[in-house]
Write an enzyme that holds these catalytic residues in place. Structure first.
Site, PDB file in Angstrom:
ATOM      1  N   HIS A  56      33.265 -20.086 -54.901  1.00  0.00           N
ATOM      2  CA  HIS A  56      34.269 -21.087 -54.486  1.00  0.00           C
ATOM      3  C   HIS A  56      33.506 -22.141 -53.685  1.00  0.00           C
ATOM      4  O   HIS A  56      33.344 -22.026 -52.471  1.00  0.00           O
ATOM      5  CB  HIS A  56      35.333 -20.379 -53.637  1.00  0.00           C
ATOM      6  CG  HIS A  56      36.406 -21.258 -53.085  1.00  0.00           C
ATOM      7  ND1 HIS A  56      37.693 -21.298 -53.592  1.00  0.00           N
ATOM      8  CD2 HIS A  56      36.420 -22.122 -52.046  1.00  0.00           C
ATOM      9  CE1 HIS A  56      38.435 -22.133 -52.893  1.00  0.00           C
ATOM     10  NE2 HIS A  56      37.677 -22.652 -51.938  1.00  0.00           N
ATOM     11  N   CYS A  90      39.747 -28.440 -46.414  1.00  0.00           N
ATOM     12  CA  CYS A  90      40.495 -27.504 -45.586  1.00  0.00           C
ATOM     13  C   CYS A  90      40.908 -28.234 -44.312  1.00  0.00           C
ATOM     14  O   CYS A  90      40.068 -28.833 -43.642  1.00  0.00           O
ATOM     15  CB  CYS A  90      39.640 -26.280 -45.258  1.00  0.00           C
ATOM     16  SG  CYS A  90      40.476 -25.163 -44.119  1.00  0.00           S
ATOM     17  N   ARG A  99      46.635 -25.937 -54.674  1.00  0.00           N
ATOM     18  CA  ARG A  99      46.659 -25.318 -53.342  1.00  0.00           C
ATOM     19  C   ARG A  99      45.559 -25.895 -52.446  1.00  0.00           C
ATOM     20  O   ARG A  99      45.817 -26.644 -51.518  1.00  0.00           O
ATOM     21  CB  ARG A  99      46.514 -23.790 -53.470  1.00  0.00           C
ATOM     22  CG  ARG A  99      46.792 -23.015 -52.193  1.00  0.00           C
ATOM     23  CD  ARG A  99      45.687 -23.028 -51.156  1.00  0.00           C
ATOM     24  NE  ARG A  99      44.425 -22.471 -51.640  1.00  0.00           N
ATOM     25  CZ  ARG A  99      43.299 -22.512 -50.933  1.00  0.00           C
ATOM     26  NH1 ARG A  99      43.277 -23.064 -49.735  1.00  0.00           N
ATOM     27  NH2 ARG A  99      42.174 -22.030 -51.430  1.00  0.00           N
TER      28      ARG A  99
HETATM   29  P1  HMG Z   1      50.606 -17.834 -35.813  1.00  0.00           P
HETATM   30  O1  HMG Z   1      51.248 -19.025 -35.195  1.00  0.00           O
HETATM   31  O2  HMG Z   1      49.516 -17.152 -35.062  1.00  0.00           O
HETATM   32  O3  HMG Z   1      51.647 -16.732 -36.314  1.00  0.00           O
HETATM   33  O4  HMG Z   1      50.074 -18.246 -37.245  1.00  0.00           O
HETATM   34  P2  HMG Z   1      52.899 -16.044 -35.742  1.00  0.00           P
HETATM   35  O5  HMG Z   1      52.948 -14.712 -36.398  1.00  0.00           O
HETATM   36  O6  HMG Z   1      52.919 -16.130 -34.231  1.00  0.00           O
HETATM   37  O7  HMG Z   1      54.089 -16.948 -36.317  1.00  0.00           O
HETATM   38  C1  HMG Z   1      54.331 -18.280 -35.887  1.00  0.00           C
HETATM   39  C2  HMG Z   1      55.443 -18.870 -36.747  1.00  0.00           C
HETATM   40  O8  HMG Z   1      55.025 -18.936 -38.107  1.00  0.00           O
HETATM   41  C3  HMG Z   1      56.705 -18.020 -36.743  1.00  0.00           C
HETATM   42  O9  HMG Z   1      57.806 -18.912 -36.912  1.00  0.00           O
HETATM   43  C4  HMG Z   1      56.573 -17.184 -38.002  1.00  0.00           C
HETATM   44  O10 HMG Z   1      57.802 -16.756 -38.527  1.00  0.00           O
HETATM   45  C5  HMG Z   1      55.912 -18.191 -38.941  1.00  0.00           C
HETATM   46  P3  HMG Z   1      58.694 -19.383 -35.649  1.00  0.00           P
HETATM   47  O11 HMG Z   1      59.237 -18.109 -35.072  1.00  0.00           O
HETATM   48  O12 HMG Z   1      57.732 -20.108 -34.703  1.00  0.00           O
HETATM   49  O13 HMG Z   1      59.715 -20.284 -36.279  1.00  0.00           O
HETATM   50  N1  HMG Z   1      55.130 -17.547 -39.987  1.00  0.00           N
HETATM   51  C6  HMG Z   1      55.260 -17.854 -41.298  1.00  0.00           C
HETATM   52  N2  HMG Z   1      56.046 -18.721 -41.946  1.00  0.00           N
HETATM   53  C7  HMG Z   1      55.924 -18.775 -43.294  1.00  0.00           C
HETATM   54  N3  HMG Z   1      55.047 -18.008 -43.987  1.00  0.00           N
HETATM   55  C8  HMG Z   1      54.247 -17.142 -43.356  1.00  0.00           C
HETATM   56  C9  HMG Z   1      54.342 -17.031 -41.952  1.00  0.00           C
HETATM   57  N4  HMG Z   1      53.697 -16.282 -41.041  1.00  0.00           N
HETATM   58  C10 HMG Z   1      54.197 -16.604 -39.842  1.00  0.00           C
HETATM   59  N5  HMG Z   1      53.385 -16.417 -44.060  1.00  0.00           N
HETATM   60  C11 HMG Z   1      49.414 -17.837 -39.526  1.00  0.00           C
HETATM   61  C12 HMG Z   1      49.388 -17.327 -38.068  1.00  0.00           C
HETATM   62  C13 HMG Z   1      48.418 -17.021 -40.316  1.00  0.00           C
HETATM   63  C14 HMG Z   1      50.818 -17.671 -40.083  1.00  0.00           C
HETATM   64  C15 HMG Z   1      49.036 -19.332 -39.500  1.00  0.00           C
HETATM   65  O14 HMG Z   1      47.830 -19.483 -38.799  1.00  0.00           O
HETATM   66  C16 HMG Z   1      48.869 -19.917 -40.864  1.00  0.00           C
HETATM   67  O15 HMG Z   1      49.824 -20.024 -41.628  1.00  0.00           O
HETATM   68  N6  HMG Z   1      47.642 -20.321 -41.208  1.00  0.00           N
HETATM   69  C17 HMG Z   1      47.350 -20.864 -42.524  1.00  0.00           C
HETATM   70  C18 HMG Z   1      46.185 -21.779 -42.443  1.00  0.00           C
HETATM   71  C19 HMG Z   1      45.827 -22.232 -43.826  1.00  0.00           C
HETATM   72  O16 HMG Z   1      46.592 -22.184 -44.777  1.00  0.00           O
HETATM   73  N7  HMG Z   1      44.573 -22.740 -43.943  1.00  0.00           N
HETATM   74  C20 HMG Z   1      44.045 -23.235 -45.178  1.00  0.00           C
HETATM   75  C21 HMG Z   1      43.807 -22.143 -46.190  1.00  0.00           C
HETATM   76  S1  HMG Z   1      42.267 -21.292 -45.993  1.00  0.00           S
HETATM   77  C22 HMG Z   1      41.157 -22.234 -46.902  1.00  0.00           C
HETATM   78  O17 HMG Z   1      41.465 -23.323 -47.309  1.00  0.00           O
HETATM   79  C23 HMG Z   1      39.825 -21.636 -47.244  1.00  0.00           C
HETATM   80  C24 HMG Z   1      39.744 -21.181 -48.720  1.00  0.00           C
HETATM   81  O18 HMG Z   1      39.980 -22.277 -49.589  1.00  0.00           O
HETATM   82  C25 HMG Z   1      38.351 -20.605 -49.007  1.00  0.00           C
HETATM   83  C26 HMG Z   1      37.225 -21.501 -48.533  1.00  0.00           C
HETATM   84  O19 HMG Z   1      37.132 -22.664 -48.950  1.00  0.00           O
HETATM   85  O20 HMG Z   1      36.428 -20.981 -47.753  1.00  0.00           O
HETATM   86  C27 HMG Z   1      40.765 -20.095 -49.027  1.00  0.00           C
HETATM   87 MG    MG Z   2      38.510 -23.755 -50.195  1.00  0.00          MG
END
Ligand code: HMG
Ligand code: MG
Length: 308
Positions: A212, A245, A20
């Site tokens: 982490h 990220c 992931r």
């Molecule tokens: P948004 O654009 O604000 O959301 O995104 P929305 O509610 O307006 O939805 C926009 C579109 O996304 C819509 O589709 C929704 O249906 C779809 P459309 O109508 O345009 O076709 N949608 C989804 N589709 C699939 N699965 C879902 C989902 N939710 C909405 N769950 C949102 C908000 C949170 C969805 C977006 O910003 C997002 O997916 N962000 C993810 C970012 C990410 O994965 N970042 C990396 C992970 S975090 C990390 O790495 C840190 C960590 O490792 C810890 C560390 O190191 O600190 C964990």
């Molecule tokens: Mg991370």
């Protein structure tokens, strides 16, 4: 076991986050079959907790658009737990339907990172997490809470440890069984990690915290050691040091799992992971991506094999 004044634990849990956190940052599209084979090899090496994918928006993280296909294709065995990142109820419902064992919500300690990563404020992200955690409790699915930028933010710089504690406490109160402390950009040192834990540990017990650590500055192993000394027994790491990220420019991968297992083996701390088989799993994905592993231990083991 005792080493100087430190009582090392008998065992430590490692959550393997390479499939992931590692792959989410890769530009090369990795087919679902390769992801499944990587996870199969990690499980065969003894990894008992594997973060397999994210049920996030495919527009935001195209690499993980195949989350359901990957989750459905994974080998199952008793004692092996697959977890997935879920930002909202939509993600949770998809993860549940695909057979996830555990989910993780993610919240940041920095407003700027929260906006860039999930397009909302910290308060809004906590509001989103609440119904998700409630739904998971009804479904009997454990929820882990990630707290990002616990040391520093790519946009705001240093984050005060005092800012972390109330957010961690809120996530725990909502029902997360544990908070994984994300040093998202790998800026932490043994000193800043210790300072953070000294603020958190009086109120939150060590068994509800995990480390982490990204390895951007090469400090992740030292950070593990600092956290181990203060009682942390659960660490996240990524095979081959894959990743980063997409919303934290310049941040490299997590601490390499091979390096973590080598450290823990040296301290006689049990992880259940076979280092050679783990390194072979890392080689498998490095070969697919067409570049050498970031793990110093994996590279040393490979060099030794070439000589033999
Ligand atoms: P948004 O654009 O604000 O959301 O995104 P929305 O509610 O307006 O939805 C926009 C579109 O996304 C819509 O589709 C929704 O249906 C779809 P459309 O109508 O345009 O076709 N949608 C989804 N589709 C699939 N699965 C879902 C989902 N939710 C909405 N769950 C949102 C908000 C949170 C969805 C977006 O910003 C997002 O997916 N962000 C993810 C970012 C990410 O994965 N970042 C990396 C992970 S975090 C990390 O790495 C840190 C960590 O490792 C810890 C560390 O190191 O600190 C964990
Ligand atoms: Mg991370």
């Amino acid at each position: 076991m005792t080493c100087g004044s430190t009582d090392w634990p008998g065992s430590v849990l490692i959550t393997e986050v390479g499939p992931r956190d590692g792959l989410q940052n890769e530009q090369t599209v990795v087919p679902a079959a390769i992801k499944i084979e990587l996870i199969r090899r990690l499980a065969a090496a003894g990894c008992a907790s594997i973060e397999a994918t994210s049920f996030v928006s495919p527009k935001w993280v195209p690499q993980l658009a195949d989350a359901a296909e990957v989750m459905r294709g994974l080998p199952r065995r008793a004692g092996l737990r697959y977890t997935a990142l879920t930002p909202n109820l939509k993600g949770f419902e998809a993860a549940l339907a695909a057979g996830v064992d555990e989910v993780a919500v993610f919240v940041a300690a920095s407003e700027s990172f929260s906006q860039k990563n999930i397009n909302c404020s910290i308060a809004e992200s906590l509001d989103r997490a609440e119904p998700l955690i409630a739904a998971a409790q009804v479904a009997g699915v454990p929820v882990r809470g990630y707290l990002s930028c616990v040391i520093a933010c790519p946009y705001e710089g240093a984050i005060a440890p005092e800012k972390i504690r109330p957010i961690a406490e809120m996530l725990l109160a909502m029902g997360c069984y544990e908070i994984s402390l994300g040093d998202t950009i790998g800026a932490g040192t043994a000193g800043t990690v210790q300072a953070l834990l000294e603020v958190l540990l009086p109120g939150i017990s060590a068994d509800r915290l995990a480390g982490h650590f990204h390895d951007t500055y090469g400090q992740a192993l030292a950070n593990v050691l600092a956290a181990l000394r203060l009682g942390i027994r659960h660490f996240d790491s990524s095979v081959g040091g894959l990743g980063g990220c997409p919303y934290a420019r310049g941040a490299t991968g997590n601490l390499a799992t091979e390096d973590l297992v080598y450290l823990l083996n040296g301290l006689k701390i049990e992880t259940g992971i076979d280092l050679d088989r783990l390194a072979a799993a890392g080689q498998f994905i490095a070969d697919f991506l067409g570049r050498p592993s970031h793990s110093r231990v994996a590279r040393a083991l490979a060099a030794k094999q070439e000589v033999a």
